[in-house]
Scaffold this active site. Structure first.
Site, PDB file in Angstrom:
ATOM      1  CD  GLU A   6      -1.177   3.484  13.865  1.00 36.62           C
ATOM      2  OE1 GLU A   6      -0.365   2.934  13.520  1.00 36.62           O
ATOM      3  OE2 GLU A   6      -1.659   4.691  12.794  1.00 36.62           O
ATOM      4  CE  LYS A  19      -0.425   0.611   4.881  1.00 38.03           C
ATOM      5  NZ  LYS A  19      -0.107   1.872   4.963  1.00 38.03           N
ATOM      6  CG  HIS A  58      -4.924  -0.791   7.143  1.00 35.64           C
ATOM      7  ND1 HIS A  58      -4.254  -1.938   6.714  1.00 35.64           N
ATOM      8  CD2 HIS A  58      -3.880   0.147   7.843  1.00 35.64           C
ATOM      9  CE1 HIS A  58      -2.900  -1.791   6.640  1.00 35.64           C
ATOM     10  NE2 HIS A  58      -2.616  -0.628   7.264  1.00 35.64           N
ATOM     11  CG  ASP A  63      -0.870   5.336   6.331  1.00 36.09           C
ATOM     12  OD1 ASP A  63      -0.509   4.677   5.500  1.00 36.09           O
ATOM     13  OD2 ASP A  63      -0.542   5.404   7.551  1.00 36.09           O
ATOM     14  CG  HIS A 108       0.146  -5.350   8.449  1.00 35.34           C
ATOM     15  ND1 HIS A 108       0.166  -3.782   7.852  1.00 35.34           N
ATOM     16  CD2 HIS A 108      -0.204  -5.035   9.669  1.00 35.34           C
ATOM     17  CE1 HIS A 108      -0.080  -3.140   8.946  1.00 35.34           C
ATOM     18  NE2 HIS A 108      -0.321  -3.560   9.945  1.00 35.34           N
ATOM     19  CE  LYS A 112       0.298   7.104  11.846  1.00 35.99           C
ATOM     20  NZ  LYS A 112       0.898   5.915  12.007  1.00 35.99           N
ATOM     21  CE  LYS A 148      -2.982  -6.765  13.078  1.00 36.47           C
ATOM     22  NZ  LYS A 148      -2.119  -7.292  13.959  1.00 36.47           N
TER      23      LYS A 148
END
Length: 494
Positions: free
Chosen positions: A230, A162, A254, A249, A192, A340, A196
């Protein structure tokens, strides 16, 4: 999804290994390769999940080229720092011997071509080729063109990192570039998160248990939350972040992918085409994003980061209300949040269940428990867990309700010796040719199409304090529901 070719829940190696392979890592000295790819490939080898015969060729532009011995030393340091097992013993010696290096520039690909040919000769027979593009998006086109021009792409597979574009036009252009060299059946767009264990467990939870599938619809579910806060800030990546932002992002690559797995209809089979067909149907049922249903935030101090525009409007936080307009989910809001510099780092999906229609319990009995309904919580932190939250009667003479939990944890239920992290799982699936957990071109283009209204007219960013849960406006966004993070129910009394 042919699970006979993948690790079992207990970590037992699969009955059939991937075919013999030559794996080529573009960006082999970069941060992703150092932190994830090289340690992950070694763990696959030590767990007995790599092909019986394989070679790994690292490559970078000639200006950053390494010799074979230098690359092996680099890999040893990466595994020692970030791997789960130390680089030692016969397993490391065998893995290290499989490493080589070949530099490649668009106008001088000969060292890489020679390194790949030598690796294939060492493996013997006709091994498959797998290219992993762990390079910045700006380099995708030149790398793809190089693979096509040299003939290395013939019958090979490619893993693409990505972001898969930054809007609809760039996603279409990227897909056109890739499809000029690789047909879609050989393209693995890697996320990713989808590697999981908890993602596979969504499928098992819904479709292998008669307890859940009958209630997995708007009649019984009031809302869904996908929450990926995060704790870290941008960590000096101002150049990347200023051109990307949190929505591009994290959300398209995701959170929307997780939404597709949560909301999909039962596939006709657990195999790649059927699973991805159902996921894309969800994307086609989603309404275009309304800027009024979004909160964008920016943590205090972001504009002071080196390389950030002092007047930057780039979001470091985003929360959304998303609607899926089909018979199963009509009227059920999906609340998404990520950012973030937040209070915690978590990966969590919460399925909020409706309160029963027959309210036989006195109002004070319900409000004593905070007025909370039942919920099913899927935690994606490695190795992950499933929690069912329910109301029970407190001991005593009065009818008082209290919240209780039933928890399934991977770490306490299964051995973790050979459990796979996200990248390890997905690299294995790419070698096996299984695209079930990878993003398809029409799906990613549809998501950028849905995102256009928000990208074209984004609401202004709202400030929030580092270590908080985002701007205050997020509470109004999910009303009359509430955010399940932070875990207030753990701290509150009756």
């Amino acid at each position: 999804m042919d699970r006979s070719d993948a690790p079992s829940a207990t970590g037992t190696p699969p009955a059939a290994r991937p075919d013999d392979h030559v794996v080529v890592l573009f960006g082999a000295t970069g941060d992703l390769a150092r932190r994830k790819l090289l340690p992950g490939l070694f763990h696959l080898a030590k767990a007995g999940l790599m092909p019986r015969r394989f070679r790994i060729v690292g490559t970078t532009p000639a200006s950053a080229a390494l010799g074979d011995d230098e690359f092996r030393a680099h890999a040893r340091q990466a595994v020692a720092e970030f791997g789960r097992t130390p680089p030692e013993g016969p397993a490391w010696q065998e893995f290290e011997a499989a490493l080589s290096f070949g530099a490649a520039d668009p106008d001088a690909p000969e060292p890489l071509v020679a390194a790949v040919r030598a690796a294939e000769q060492a493996v013997g027979g006709t091994p498959r080729r797998l290219f992993h593009l762990a390079v910045p998006p700006v380099a995708f086109t030149s790398v793809i063109d190089l693979l096509g021009a040299t003939g290395l792409a013939r019958d090979a597979r490619v893993i693409v990192e990505k972001p898969f574009g930054t809007d609809l036009a760039s996603a279409r252009a990227l897909n056109a570039t890739i499809h000029a060299v690789f047909d879609e059946s050989r393209v693995f767009r890697i996320d990713h998160f989808l590697g999981k264990e908890a993602v596979d467990n969504i499928l098992a939870l819904r479709f292998a248990n008669g307890l859940f599938e009958p209630v997995w619809n708007r009649e019984h579910i009031s809302h869904v939350q996908i929450d990926v806060p995060e704790k870290i800030d941008i960590q000096g990546r101002a150049q990347f972040f200023e051109g990307t932002g949190t929505f591009r992002d994290m959300v398209v690559t995701h959170l929307f992918q997780l939404l597709g797995f949560v909301a999909m209809e039962p596939p006709v089979a657990l195999e790649a085409r059927a699973l991805r067909d159902e996921q894309v149907k969800v994307f086609r049922s989603m309404r275009p994003l309304d800027p009024a249903d979004a909160v964008r935030g920016q943590y205090a101090g972001y504009r002071d980061e080196p390389g950030v525009d002092p007047a930057s409007d780039t979001e470091t936080f985003v929360a959304l209300r998303v609607a899926v307009d089909n018979w199963r989910w009509a009227g059920v809001p999906f609340h998404l949040r990520t950012g973030k510099a937040l209070a915690e780092g978590r990966h969590q999906v919460t399925i909020g269940l409706r309160e029963p229609v027959l309210r036989m319990f006195p109002l004070d009995a319900r409000t004593a428990a905070g007025g909370r309904g039942n919920a099913l919580v899927i935690d994606f932190a490695d190795p992950g867990s499933l929690t069912t939250r329910l109301l029970v009667k407190e001991p005593g003479a009065d009818m008082r309700l209290a919240e209780a939990e039933m928890v399934f944890g991977y770490d306490t239920s299964f051995t973790s010796e050979h459990s796979l992290e996200g990248y390890e799982h997905l690299i294995l699936e790419a070698m096996l040719g299984n695209q079930s957990l990878f993003t398809r071109s029409d799906g990613i283009e549809r998501l950028w199409e849905l995102s256009a209204p928000l990208l074209d007219a984004p609401p202004p960013v709202r400030p929030y304090a580092p270590g908080s849960w985002g701007p205050d406006a997020i509470d109004a966004l999910v009303a009359p529901h509430r955010w399940y993070l932070p875990d207030r129910h753990r701290d509150e009394g009756p």
